[in-house]
Design a protein around this motif. Structure first.
Motif, PDB file in Angstrom:
ATOM      1  N   CYS A 194      -1.314   4.646   7.224  1.00 19.44           N
ATOM      2  CA  CYS A 194      -2.534   5.057   8.321  1.00 19.44           C
ATOM      3  C   CYS A 194      -2.068   4.178   9.904  1.00 19.44           C
ATOM      4  O   CYS A 194      -1.303   2.903  10.020  1.00 19.44           O
ATOM      5  N   LYS A 219      -6.569   9.372   2.943  1.00 16.47           N
ATOM      6  CA  LYS A 219      -7.992   9.722   3.916  1.00 16.47           C
ATOM      7  C   LYS A 219      -8.361  10.625   3.913  1.00 16.47           C
ATOM      8  O   LYS A 219      -8.364  10.648   4.578  1.00 16.47           O
ATOM      9  N   CYS A 223      -3.385   0.490  11.052  1.00 15.89           N
ATOM     10  CA  CYS A 223      -3.043  -1.005   9.895  1.00 15.89           C
ATOM     11  C   CYS A 223      -2.235  -0.746   9.848  1.00 15.89           C
ATOM     12  O   CYS A 223      -1.491  -1.212   9.750  1.00 15.89           O
ATOM     13  N   TYR A 249      -3.091  -4.645   7.919  1.00 13.90           N
ATOM     14  CA  TYR A 249      -3.358  -5.378   6.966  1.00 13.90           C
ATOM     15  C   TYR A 249      -1.683  -5.013   5.729  1.00 13.90           C
ATOM     16  O   TYR A 249      -1.200  -5.879   5.135  1.00 13.90           O
ATOM     17  N   ASP A 306       0.368   4.253   1.670  1.00 12.84           N
ATOM     18  CA  ASP A 306       0.105   4.774   1.899  1.00 12.84           C
ATOM     19  C   ASP A 306       0.529   4.144   3.057  1.00 12.84           C
ATOM     20  O   ASP A 306       0.692   2.953   3.353  1.00 12.84           O
ATOM     21  N   CYS A 309       1.381  -1.034   0.359  1.00 13.42           N
ATOM     22  CA  CYS A 309       0.252   0.026  -0.165  1.00 13.42           C
ATOM     23  C   CYS A 309       0.728   1.243  -0.154  1.00 13.42           C
ATOM     24  O   CYS A 309       2.110   1.230   0.814  1.00 13.42           O
TER      25      CYS A 309
END
Ligand SMILES: O=c1nc2n(C[C@H](O)[C@H](O)[C@H](O)CO)c3cc(O)ccc3cc-2c(=O)[nH]1
Ligand SMILES: C[C@H]1O[C@@H](n2cnc3c(N)ncnc32)[C@H](O)[C@@H]1O
Ligand code: MET
Ligand code: SF4
Length: 392
Positions: A76, A204, A79, A81, A74, A72
């Motif tokens: 966050c 986001k 996160c 994941y 990004d 990813c």
């Protein structure tokens, strides 16, 4: 004053809700302030509305979670994941792996293929570009379009949550996805500032997220969205987030459900030492959401409140989201889903009837193509979605 469940409501704002009037931001703040110390009245008003519009049913979608790619661009702060190249949890599913999981999902009689990815992984990682090339695709979105087609051929109904997709990408996915999803998370710009959870996640930014929801409205895609609760937001920011969703829904009518997701800290993330969302605060937000949008489908994931999820049935929710008998929740891997049988009996004990649904709610089937509707009818008629033995 209105008599409700033997309770006398003194709050003018709550009475407005029960008289079917749209309530303002001020009304909502007042309701919240009145509920901070004793939420009984708010909870019972939410329960009343829930029963009025959703009867005594609670739904779920039997799904398999396809962790297509978890690279990813990004980051966050909450996160787990997301993966980096070389990590054990890295997922770059090949076409063969996707096909095998689909076949297994059919054996388990799943109805939904949930496709999840990180944010535009190919923009940041050579590994993602190589993976796409190996499998014959130019972008993650193109891979999702292909995977959705295969799922549909096998009789699994795709629901894609791949973050900020473009208008054109969503237009293509609409052909095969009976619904799609993107969590607004929160409408607050403040949460994107330095030291806040979305500081390193351009996708986001509230404007970007709202644009995706806006596009889904223009395209007429039944959409799942929601709020992540407990990430350092204020109650005003929560209220503004739900109001932003309400406004969008008033314009396009395409929001099929709102997920209220309670934050759970993960040991390998920036927010590892933050507390999980407080249950009373979370419940108050659930009830408030029901008051703000009385007819909306409201979902909480049962695995994130393992000991108490049934009690959310009496504060306004009417859906458990996707429950998988075979794949973990890759977003919250430490929280296994309860068995569907257990959810069934827990729901029954709380006075509710559990029903299996497609990833598109019945009220929204008119949004999808006849081709998709016909495919759903085949599964419903041949396999009987509501048959109890079908769930196990
Ligand atoms: O297993 C999960 N499913 C998640 N789902 C899927 C959900 O469980 C069901 O697929 C939908 O209810 C289908 O209607 C999401 C769907 C979205 O559109 C947006 C966010 C989520 C979040 C999760 C999640 O954290 N874990
Ligand atoms: C797929 C969705 O999962 C949610 N999500 C991401 N990380 C967490 C966490 N630590 N706890 C709960 N929910 C989370 C976000 O809302 C995202 O959009
Ligand atoms: C674990 S999040 C998965 C979907 C997407 N990356 C988003 O944040 O919306
Ligand atoms: S929540 Fe989604 S966008 Fe944020 S880091 Fe995780 S995968 Fe990326």
């Amino acid at each position: 004053m209105i008599l409700l469940n033997k309770l006398v409501l003194n709050s003018e704002s709550l009475n407005k809700v029960l008289e079917n009037k749209t309530i303002s931001r001020e009304n909502i703040s007042e309701i919240y302030q009145n509920a901070v110390n004793d939420p009984t009245e708010l909870f019972s008003a939410a329960q009343n509305l829930r029963e009025k519009f959703k009867n005594n049913t609670v739904t779920f979608s039997k799904k398999a979670f396809f962790n297509i790619v978890n690279l990813c661009k990004d980051t966050c702060s909450y996160c787990t994941y997301k993966s980096e190249p070389g990590e054990e949890k890295l997922s770059l599913m090949s076409k063969q792996q996707i096909l095998e999981l689909m076949q297994l999902a059919k054996k388990y009689r799943c109805v939904e293929a949930l496709f999840v990815t990180g944010e535009q992984p190919e923009q940041k990682y050579q590994e993602a570009r190589d993976w796409l090339k190996e499998n014959g695709f130019k972008s993650t979105a193109e891979y999702l379009i292909h995977s959705s087609e295969i799922a549909l051929e096998l009789g699994l109904f795709p629901h894609t949550n791949a973050g900020n997709l473009s208008f054109e990408e969503m237009r293509e996915l609409k052909k095969t996805n009976v619904s799609m999803g993107i969590m607004l998370e929160n409408i607050s710009e403040r949460l994107t500032e330095r030291g806040m959870p979305h500081y390193l996640a351009a996708s986001k930014r509230p404007k970007a997220r709202m644009q995706v929801l806006e596009n889904s409205g223009k395209l007429g895609i039944p959409m799942t969205t929601g709020i992540l609760v407990g990430i350092g937001e204020t109650i005003e920011e929560v209220i503004d987030s739900i109001l932003a969703i309400r406004e969008l829904h008033e314009k396009y009518g395409n929001i099929q459900e709102i997920i209220l997701q309670n934050f759970q800290p993960k040991s390998d993330t920036i927010m590892k030492n933050e507390p999980s969302a407080d249950e009373k605060y979370f419940k108050t937000i659930v009830a408030l959401s029901r008051i703000i949008m009385p007819e909306m489908n409201m979902q909480i994931p049962p695995n994130l409140s393992p000991k108490s999820y049934q009690s959310f049935l009496s504060v306004g929710i009417n859906d458990w989201g996707g429950i998988s008998p075979l794949t973990p929740d890759f977003v919250n891997p430490e929280f296994a889903w309860p068995e569907i049988n257990k959810v069934d009996s827990d729901s029954k004990n709380a006075g509710f009837e559990l029903k299996c649904r497609f990833p598109v709610y019945p009220e929204f089937v008119s949004f999808i193509s006849k081709e998709l509707r016909d495919k759903m009818a085949v599964i419903e008629n041949e396999e009987g979605l509501v048959k109890e033995e079908y769930w196990r």
